[in-house]
Design a protein around this motif. Structure first.
Motif, PDB file in Angstrom:
ATOM      1  N   LEU A  71       0.826  -1.202   0.000  1.00  0.00           N
ATOM      2  CA  LEU A  71       0.000   0.000   0.000  1.00  0.00           C
ATOM      3  C   LEU A  71       0.863   1.255   0.000  1.00  0.00           C
ATOM      4  O   LEU A  71       0.550   2.242  -0.672  1.00  0.00           O
ATOM      5  CB  LEU A  71      -0.932   0.007   1.216  1.00  0.00           C
ATOM      6  N   LYS A  72       1.943   1.200   0.755  1.00  0.00           N
ATOM      7  CA  LYS A  72       2.862   2.337   0.803  1.00  0.00           C
ATOM      8  C   LYS A  72       3.474   2.568  -0.579  1.00  0.00           C
ATOM      9  O   LYS A  72       3.569   3.700  -1.044  1.00  0.00           O
ATOM     10  CB  LYS A  72       3.954   2.061   1.833  1.00  0.00           C
ATOM     11  N   ASP A  73       3.891   1.490  -1.234  1.00  0.00           N
ATOM     12  CA  ASP A  73       4.434   1.601  -2.590  1.00  0.00           C
ATOM     13  C   ASP A  73       3.381   2.162  -3.540  1.00  0.00           C
ATOM     14  O   ASP A  73       3.676   3.010  -4.382  1.00  0.00           O
ATOM     15  CB  ASP A  73       4.917   0.243  -3.095  1.00  0.00           C
ATOM     16  N   PHE A  74       2.145   1.673  -3.403  1.00  0.00           N
ATOM     17  CA  PHE A  74       1.060   2.147  -4.255  1.00  0.00           C
ATOM     18  C   PHE A  74       0.816   3.636  -4.034  1.00  0.00           C
ATOM     19  O   PHE A  74       0.674   4.391  -4.987  1.00  0.00           O
ATOM     20  CB  PHE A  74      -0.217   1.346  -3.964  1.00  0.00           C
ATOM     21  N   ALA A  75       0.789   4.062  -2.773  1.00  0.00           N
ATOM     22  CA  ALA A  75       0.570   5.472  -2.469  1.00  0.00           C
ATOM     23  C   ALA A  75       1.713   6.322  -3.023  1.00  0.00           C
ATOM     24  O   ALA A  75       1.489   7.409  -3.547  1.00  0.00           O
ATOM     25  CB  ALA A  75       0.433   5.672  -0.962  1.00  0.00           C
ATOM     26  N   SER A  84       3.767  10.030  -7.365  1.00  0.00           N
ATOM     27  CA  SER A  84       4.721  10.289  -8.440  1.00  0.00           C
ATOM     28  C   SER A  84       4.036  10.497  -9.783  1.00  0.00           C
ATOM     29  O   SER A  84       4.657  10.968 -10.729  1.00  0.00           O
ATOM     30  CB  SER A  84       5.739   9.152  -8.534  1.00  0.00           C
ATOM     31  N   ASP A  85       2.743  10.167  -9.877  1.00  0.00           N
ATOM     32  CA  ASP A  85       1.988  10.383 -11.115  1.00  0.00           C
ATOM     33  C   ASP A  85       1.566  11.836 -11.296  1.00  0.00           C
ATOM     34  O   ASP A  85       1.059  12.200 -12.353  1.00  0.00           O
ATOM     35  CB  ASP A  85       0.729   9.500 -11.149  1.00  0.00           C
ATOM     36  N   GLN A  86       1.775  12.677 -10.271  1.00  0.00           N
ATOM     37  CA  GLN A  86       1.389  14.075 -10.385  1.00  0.00           C
ATOM     38  C   GLN A  86       2.345  14.806 -11.322  1.00  0.00           C
ATOM     39  O   GLN A  86       3.503  14.437 -11.436  1.00  0.00           O
ATOM     40  CB  GLN A  86       1.429  14.747  -9.009  1.00  0.00           C
ATOM     41  N   PRO A  87       1.881  15.860 -11.972  1.00  0.00           N
ATOM     42  CA  PRO A  87       2.757  16.647 -12.839  1.00  0.00           C
ATOM     43  C   PRO A  87       3.919  17.249 -12.046  1.00  0.00           C
ATOM     44  O   PRO A  87       3.782  17.542 -10.865  1.00  0.00           O
ATOM     45  CB  PRO A  87       1.846  17.758 -13.378  1.00  0.00           C
ATOM     46  N   ALA A  88       5.045  17.442 -12.711  1.00  0.00           N
ATOM     47  CA  ALA A  88       6.221  18.004 -12.062  1.00  0.00           C
ATOM     48  C   ALA A  88       5.886  19.362 -11.471  1.00  0.00           C
ATOM     49  O   ALA A  88       5.221  20.183 -12.088  1.00  0.00           O
ATOM     50  CB  ALA A  88       7.362  18.134 -13.052  1.00  0.00           C
ATOM     51  N   GLY A  89       6.323  19.573 -10.234  1.00  0.00           N
ATOM     52  CA  GLY A  89       6.105  20.848  -9.561  1.00  0.00           C
ATOM     53  C   GLY A  89       4.784  20.955  -8.842  1.00  0.00           C
ATOM     54  O   GLY A  89       4.537  21.914  -8.131  1.00  0.00           O
TER      55      GLY A  89
END
Length: 162
Positions: free
Chosen positions: A129-133, A138-143
């Protein structure tokens, strides 16, 4: 916050998973909760743990929501009072700490009901779950990792996370 929600969801599913403790090998790609192979006695004790903590959970969650609303209202004031905002921040921090204490105490009680092999699986699920979270973040746009939508009415801008 998402991680906590996923853990609570996992724990809730744990209560209602169908019995599969009689199987020798859990099926591939089966529900992680079924892989714990809880006995009926374990299920009952875990249900009791959740039932005993229901009122405290409701009160703690309500307190956290109210602290969030109070802080937002202090921020939205025509002329914000920094002392009041600091007080609201402290109230929010205290509510978050109370919620964390409650969640950890409940998880400790549940862990005490698990056999060593079940506990090892439980820990493995938490790591997944921690890896999934982490992957979700990390899927969010840079910045954008420190930005969140402003949930206050009439304030549709993004602001830095505290």
């Amino acid at each position: 916050m998402r991680f906590r929600t996923v853990i609570l969801l996992l724990a809730t599913v744990l209560l209602f998973a169908a019995p599969s403790y009689a199987q020798d090998v859990p099926p591939v790609n089966s529900d992680p909760i079924q892989q714990l192979r809880l006995t009926p006695e374990q299920r009952q004790r875990i249900r009791i743990i959740f039932a005993e903590g229901k009122d405290e959970r409701q009160i703690t969650n309500r307190r956290l929501r109210e602290a969030n609303v109070a802080l937002e209202q202090a921020l939205d004031a025509e002329s914000p009072d920094e002392n009041l905002i600091d007080q609201r921040i402290n109230e929010l921090a205290a509510a978050q700490a109370a919620q964390t204490r409650m969640r950890v105490r409940m998880e400790l009680r549940i862990r005490r009901e698990l056999r060593p092999e079940q506990l090892a699986l439980w820990k493995q699920f938490r790591l997944q779950l921690k890896d999934f979270a982490g992957a979700q973040r990390s899927d969010q746009p840079a910045g954008s990792e420190n930005l969140r939508p402003n949930r206050r009415p009439n304030a549709n801008t993004l602001r830095p996370r505290p």
